[in-house]
Design a protein around this motif. Structure first.
Motif, short mmCIF file in Angstrom:
data_model
loop_
_atom_site.label_atom_id
_atom_site.label_comp_id
_atom_site.label_asym_id
_atom_site.label_seq_id
_atom_site.Cartn_x
_atom_site.Cartn_y
_atom_site.Cartn_z
N LEU A 11 0.66 -1.37 0.16
CA LEU A 11 -0.02 -0.07 -0.06
C LEU A 11 0.69 1.28 -0.04
O LEU A 11 0.56 2.32 -0.71
CB LEU A 11 -0.94 0.00 1.35
CG LEU A 11 -1.88 1.36 1.26
CD1 LEU A 11 -2.72 1.47 0.08
CD2 LEU A 11 -2.65 1.02 2.65
N PHE A 57 -7.79 3.61 -5.53
CA PHE A 57 -8.46 2.75 -4.31
C PHE A 57 -9.95 2.76 -4.31
O PHE A 57 -10.16 2.29 -3.37
CB PHE A 57 -7.64 3.26 -3.11
CG PHE A 57 -6.27 2.93 -3.09
CD1 PHE A 57 -5.69 1.80 -3.31
CD2 PHE A 57 -5.19 4.08 -3.17
CE1 PHE A 57 -4.30 1.32 -3.39
CE2 PHE A 57 -3.98 4.07 -3.30
CZ PHE A 57 -3.40 2.42 -3.18
N ALA A 81 -3.48 6.19 3.75
CA ALA A 81 -3.73 4.79 4.15
C ALA A 81 -4.94 4.42 5.03
O ALA A 81 -5.65 3.43 4.79
CB ALA A 81 -2.37 4.22 4.77
#
Length: 91
Positions: A11, A57, A81
């Motif tokens: 990530l 994402f 994140a």
């Protein structure tokens, strides 16, 4: 941040790649301790980076809160994140 170290590393790498490509910055300069100012990122660059990350994402990333408080790349990555992982948990 992700519990799985491999998932976390992947990530982080994906986020760094987007920051480098959308900010038009040499990838080697996008280090955790690099500041947003040292990378020469302007607010329009941040918007472009967030838009690209949202598309990549499939998550909404607001520009306030932790993201607004981020002073370096590590803070930026942590804030982004967090939103990505929250969205993944919903799926």
């Amino acid at each position: 941040m992700a519990e799985d170290p491999q998932e976390k590393a992947k990530l982080v790498e994906e986020i760094v790649e987007v920051i480098a490509s959308e900010g038009m910055i040499d990838r080697t300069k996008v280090t955790p301790d690099a500041t947003i100012e040292s990378l020469g990122l302007k607010s329009v660059d941040i918007v472009m980076i967030l838009t690209a990350l949202e598309e990549k994402f499939n998550v909404y990333i607001p520009m306030d809160g932790a993201l607004q408080d981020a002073k370096n790349v590590e803070g930026l990555i942590d804030a982004i994140a967090e939103y990505v992982l929250k969205e993944r948990e919903k799926q």
